[in-house]
Design an enzyme around this catalytic site. Structure first.
Site, short mmCIF file in Angstrom:
data_model
loop_
_atom_site.label_atom_id
_atom_site.label_comp_id
_atom_site.label_asym_id
_atom_site.label_seq_id
_atom_site.Cartn_x
_atom_site.Cartn_y
_atom_site.Cartn_z
N GLU A 172 1.05 -1.32 0.18
CA GLU A 172 -0.14 -0.33 -0.19
C GLU A 172 1.29 0.85 0.27
O GLU A 172 0.87 2.24 0.75
CB GLU A 172 -1.13 -0.37 0.84
CG GLU A 172 -2.37 -1.19 1.09
CD GLU A 172 -2.85 -1.11 2.04
OE1 GLU A 172 -2.69 -0.24 3.31
OE2 GLU A 172 -3.60 -2.47 2.25
N GLU A 221 -5.98 -10.27 -2.53
CA GLU A 221 -7.05 -9.98 -0.96
C GLU A 221 -8.52 -9.84 -1.59
O GLU A 221 -9.21 -9.27 -0.57
CB GLU A 221 -6.30 -8.98 -0.04
CG GLU A 221 -4.58 -9.16 -0.06
CD GLU A 221 -4.50 -7.70 1.24
OE1 GLU A 221 -5.44 -7.47 1.40
OE2 GLU A 221 -3.01 -7.65 1.34
#
Length: 558
Positions: free
Chosen positions: A327, A431
């Site tokens: 991220e 994910e």
């Protein structure tokens, strides 16, 4: 009303006539193909519109501004290039600057505004913006092009808008799977003298798919036999939910603890399950070990160097991939503290030395989930890759797309992956989950099918690790490990693509033909010459062939 600087609008209503562009949208998936100036690949002229413009009237502006209008203070006119190409020039200010800018495509429908895609427009170039939306109501809609940068003008040309029904979209997915994921197989059964064995019942069972499909786990699985049985009967790939993260491994500075991840790795090894390493660093300041944010820059550099050497030294050669930077498009904790993007390049260089035989990933959310998130748009993702490369790292790099879906926009998802695929880097959905809601099950199946059908996607991991208190966002079972509706969808996908069992009959010439998902298989049949004989079996591998018309020939001897 979205805040914008420059607009071009095209109206769509219920039926076409000569005076205006109109169309009725009703439960259609819509793909939008647009060409803009200032984009990534410099072309002298834009390419021709796809589908001849589709339902767009005047897509190359040969008829002036027919069907098009400006909005707000934007000035709209048709220009002609030196090579005779017409395009729309949209200008907000009289004096313009040749700056890069993000251009967004937005639909206005009866229920609101919906972003359909964006691109980073670079001065002096023509290239493609690609996006789309799923429309679930009938009525008129408007198509807008917009930029927040009021100092630039937007050039628009070769606009295409093409609707597809759900059935047509599924047909596209099926065709892609047949072409990219399957090969034709011809089984020839003969006896020891080479004579065909006719009319035999055979079973073809997939032992391992070439396409990785997995689900996250956590330490709850170590003490729960029902969880173990449920998981190992379905998955051969996993990611540890939190057990390899820095805040778990080093809660107190210089006191490292790998007991949980060690135990999980022992479990996965004993059950033939491959593991993605997640993650070396997480750039969100909220998810650092509590002692890290207060470190001075040199202290942080020492701590990060120790961390990467520790975690990757612990598990080098034991995982199939690493999420090295997690991220770092939405967050920049490490880069800001350590001196910019060059620090990320150094981290990837270190990772490549420590475990260079596996895929090293960036991992990010909203790239395929949210068309309006500029921080992690496909263009931003590609820019991040360029920055890491420009910092001096030229080793292996892979694209991790988290896939935490709230609203599912399948056309945008496809267009985003298309753009990322231009990098020619491996892509995984890392994910995947869908937020609970009335359509969660339907949307989950749509996402899974689209991800598996896209030829650029190399693997999928579901983010559904179980705990007694519930899952992160999406559980697949109840606490007794009976499938929920979401689990039934996953089971359906597994049976269709990742655990294929086909029953068939050898024909009168000793042959059986089928099409199989790439992977490892076993074909078996009963030897009818001998009473009470055991089944005869033979293993074979199905891989991509040179042509979709080619056959893999498998001979089995009886």
């Amino acid at each position: 009303m979205p805040s914008t600087a420059n607009w071009v609008a095209q109206n769509f209503k219920t039926c076409y006539n000569e005076d205006e562009n109109t169309v009725l949208f009703d439960s259609n998936i819509v793909l939008l193909f647009l060409h803009f100036c200032f984009l990534n690949i410099c072309l002298e002229n834009p390419k021709n519109p796809q589908y001849n413009g589709g339902i767009v009237v005047n897509p190359k502006f040969k008829e002036g501004l027919k069907g098009w209008a400006s909005f707000g203070n934007a000035k709209l006119q048709v220009q002609r290039s030196e090579t005779g190409n017409e395009f729309i020039d949209v200008r907000f200010l009289q004096e313009i600057h040749r700056d890069d800018a993000t251009v967004v495509v937005t639909f206005r429908t009866p229920t609101g505004f919906y972003d359909a895609g964006s691109t980073m427009a670079k001065s002096g170039c023509w290239s493609m913006l690609k996006g789309g939306i799923t429309v679930n109501q009938s009525g008129s809609t408007q198509l807008y092009f917009q930029s927040k940068n009021t100092s630039i003008d937007i050039w628009v040309d070769s606009v295409s808008l093409q609707p597809f029904t759900q059935e047509e979209w599924k047909a596209h997915q099926y065709e892609s799977i047949e072409k990219e994921r399957k090969s034709k197989v011809k089984i020839h059964a003969v006896d020891s003298e080479g004579k065909p064995l006719v009319n035999r019942k055979i079973a073809i069972s997939q032992k391992l798919s070439n396409f990785p499909f997995g689900c996250a786990i956590n330490t709850n699985i170590l003490t729960n036999e029902a969880y173990k049985n449920w998981f190992t009967s379905r998955f051969k790939y996993t990611t540890f939910e939190n057990e390899m993260k820095w805040y778990t491994n080093e809660r107190v500075q210089n006191q490292e603890d790998y007991s949980s991840s060690d135990a999980l790795l022992e479990f996965t090894k004993s059950n033939g399950v491959s593991v993605r390493g997640h993650n070396v660093f997480w750039d969100d300041p909220k998810y650092q070990p509590s002692w890290v944010p207060n470190l001075e820059p040199q202290q942080l550099l020492d701590a990060t160097t120790k961390r990467i050497n520790s975690i990757m030294g612990q598990y080098a050669g034991q995982v199939i991939a690493w999420d090295v930077m997690n991220e770092n498009m939405h967050f920049d904790f490490l880069e800001r503290k350590l001196g910019g993007m060059g620090s990320s390049s150094k981290i990837y260089s270190m990772a490549n030395v420590l475990d260079g035989n596996v895929d090293l990933f960036l991992n990010e959310y909203n790239t395929i989930e949210e068309p309006g998130d500029e921080l992690s748009s496909p263009d931003s993702y590609l820019k991040k890759i360029e920055e890491i490369r420009s910092g001096g790292y030229h080793g292996p790099l892979s694209i991790g797309l988290e896939g935490h879906f709230t609203d599912v926009n399948i056309p945008y998802m496809r267009s985003a992956i298309d753009k990322l695929a231009s990098s020619r880097l491996p892509i995984w959905i890392t994910e995947l989950d869908v937020q609970p809601g009335p359509n969660q099950v339907e949307l989950l199946e749509q996402v899974l099918r689209e991800a598996h059908a896209h030829p650029a996607v190399n693997g999928i991991v579901l983010w559904s690790a179980w705990s007694p208190e519930g899952c992160y966002r999406m559980c697949l079972t109840d606490n007794d490990f009976r499938n929920l509706a979401t689990g039934d969808v996953v089971e359906k996908i597994i049976n269709e693509f990742f655990g294929v069992v086909i029953m068939g009959t050898i024909d009168g010439d000793g042959f059986y033909e089928t099409s199989l998902i790439h992977g490892d298989y076993e074909v078996s049949y009963q030897n009818e010459k001998y009473v009470n004989s055991s089944r005869i079996s033979q293993e074979f591998k199905v891989e991509a062939l040179g042509s979709s018309e080619d056959f893999l020939n498998v001979k089995i001897l009886g």
